[in-house]
Design an enzyme around this catalytic site. Structure first.
Site, mmCIF file in Angstrom:
data_model
loop_
_atom_site.group_PDB
_atom_site.id
_atom_site.type_symbol
_atom_site.label_atom_id
_atom_site.label_comp_id
_atom_site.label_asym_id
_atom_site.label_seq_id
_atom_site.Cartn_x
_atom_site.Cartn_y
_atom_site.Cartn_z
ATOM 1 N N GLY A 35 -11.295 12.599 40.678
ATOM 2 C CA GLY A 35 -10.095 11.867 40.881
ATOM 3 C C GLY A 35 -8.845 12.616 40.897
ATOM 4 O O GLY A 35 -7.834 12.050 40.459
ATOM 5 N N SER A 36 -8.798 13.922 41.252
ATOM 6 C CA SER A 36 -7.617 14.508 41.229
ATOM 7 C C SER A 36 -6.506 14.019 42.360
ATOM 8 O O SER A 36 -5.361 14.011 42.275
ATOM 9 C CB SER A 36 -7.904 16.108 41.600
ATOM 10 O OG SER A 36 -8.146 16.391 42.776
ATOM 11 N N ASN A 37 -7.203 13.319 43.548
ATOM 12 C CA ASN A 37 -6.183 12.804 44.345
ATOM 13 C C ASN A 37 -5.692 11.573 43.952
ATOM 14 O O ASN A 37 -4.500 11.260 44.222
ATOM 15 C CB ASN A 37 -6.993 12.492 45.702
ATOM 16 C CG ASN A 37 -7.162 14.008 46.600
ATOM 17 O OD1 ASN A 37 -6.034 14.452 47.164
ATOM 18 N ND2 ASN A 37 -8.589 14.672 46.508
ATOM 19 N N MET A 113 -17.304 8.650 47.761
ATOM 20 C CA MET A 113 -18.668 9.130 48.414
ATOM 21 C C MET A 113 -19.943 8.263 48.768
ATOM 22 O O MET A 113 -21.015 8.613 48.801
ATOM 23 C CB MET A 113 -19.443 10.321 47.347
ATOM 24 C CG MET A 113 -18.375 11.535 46.683
ATOM 25 S SD MET A 113 -17.481 12.440 48.099
ATOM 26 C CE MET A 113 -19.075 13.308 48.530
ATOM 27 N N ARG A 114 -19.463 6.997 49.213
ATOM 28 C CA ARG A 114 -20.275 6.168 49.706
ATOM 29 C C ARG A 114 -20.024 5.817 51.052
ATOM 30 O O ARG A 114 -18.614 5.798 51.113
ATOM 31 C CB ARG A 114 -20.204 4.616 48.681
ATOM 32 C CG ARG A 114 -20.536 4.993 47.284
ATOM 33 C CD ARG A 114 -21.936 5.379 46.963
ATOM 34 N NE ARG A 114 -23.178 4.775 47.507
ATOM 35 C CZ ARG A 114 -24.233 5.201 47.668
ATOM 36 N NH1 ARG A 114 -24.632 6.386 47.152
ATOM 37 N NH2 ARG A 114 -25.249 4.371 48.075
ATOM 38 N N ILE A 116 -18.922 3.263 53.710
ATOM 39 C CA ILE A 116 -18.463 1.922 53.508
ATOM 40 C C ILE A 116 -18.731 0.850 54.862
ATOM 41 O O ILE A 116 -19.173 1.380 55.818
ATOM 42 C CB ILE A 116 -16.778 1.565 53.342
ATOM 43 C CG1 ILE A 116 -16.110 2.341 54.654
ATOM 44 C CG2 ILE A 116 -16.359 2.170 52.078
ATOM 45 C CD1 ILE A 116 -15.205 1.432 55.438
ATOM 46 N N HIS A 132 -10.321 13.658 53.747
ATOM 47 C CA HIS A 132 -11.523 14.408 53.996
ATOM 48 C C HIS A 132 -11.276 15.900 54.004
ATOM 49 O O HIS A 132 -10.126 16.168 54.586
ATOM 50 C CB HIS A 132 -12.090 13.972 55.374
ATOM 51 C CG HIS A 132 -13.446 14.756 55.707
ATOM 52 N ND1 HIS A 132 -14.535 14.246 54.994
ATOM 53 C CD2 HIS A 132 -13.492 15.751 56.624
ATOM 54 C CE1 HIS A 132 -15.389 14.876 55.818
ATOM 55 N NE2 HIS A 132 -14.595 15.942 56.273
#
Ligand code: GRF
Length: 215
Positions: A35-37, A113-114, A116, A132
């Site tokens: 979650g750094s972004n 990481m899923r 959609i 990305h």
């Protein structure tokens, strides 16, 4: 060996003031891991660089560090564990329900990481943003950094783009180029790419809003 290098931001730069939006944009963020972004977005908002508010964070892994970051910023977070849903559409329906309940207008996939589905895209047409770790259209999909190293390219980077149904596709909003150094490992390269990601993620959001305004 001299390992000095520079990174290049490849996009027209837009400041929030230039957008002249007199409203706060309501963001919903999706994250699977560190979650750094997500934190970079929250930080930019706190510093007045983005006139937005993260209404809610959705995370899908119970151990995701992104949740701790949400707590630190007093941002509500909701765990939607993909393992509890029979198929991708069912997970996306739950995501849409949470975002709509929080009046979210723009969705940011910040390390989600899923894959959609149209369920999410139909609910937020042209308002889903992804980051990305490559210069798209090169090295789509998972392990983008390892793929760049394996291909022995000299330059890679990161991309913020609008999401469409194809994985890591859709209109590019902003990119930053990062040189690959001779002794780079996936860790050292990822570290330098992430520094750039944290710059372009908020710029990408601003550019997406500008794009919508001009349409
Ligand atoms: C980033 O490198 C992003 O490009 C990719 O997943 C990573 C997430 O990192 N999609 P973080 O969770 O924001 O630290």
């Amino acid at each position: 060996m001299d390992h000095s290098f520079s990174s290049a931001l490849v996009s027209p730069y837009v400041t929030w003031d230039q957008l002249q939006l007199n409203k706060t944009i309501k963001l919903g963020v999706m994250a699977s891991g560190s979650g750094s972004n997500f934190e970079a977005i929250a930080q930019a908002i706190n510093e007045g660089k983005l006139n937005g508010k993260v209404e809610v964070l959705i995370y899908n892994n119970p151990q995701a560090k992104a949740k701790e970051r949400a707590d630190k910023f007093n941002i509500p977070s909701v765990l939607l564990n993909h393992r509890n849903y029979p198929h991708r559409e069912a997970l996306d329906e739950a995501i849409v329900e949470v975002f709509k309940a929080h009046q979210v207008e723009w969705v940011v996939m910040a390390g989600w990481m899923r894959i959609i589905t149209n369920v999410l895209l139909k609910a937020f047409p042209e308002k889903v943003i992804n980051i990305h770790p490559s210069l798209l259209p090169s090295f789509k999909g998972i392990n983008a950094i390892e793929k760049a190293l394996k291909a022995k390219v000299k330059m890679t980077g990161c991309t913020v783009h609008l999401v469409d149904l194809e994985v890591d596709s859709g209109p590019i909003l902003i990119q930053s180029a990062v040189p690959i150094l001779p002794d780079d490992t996936s860790e050292t390269l990822h570290h330098r790419i992430q520094i750039q990601e944290h710059h372009i993620i908020t710029q990408g959001i601003a550019l997406a809003v500008q794009r919508e305004k001009n349409n």
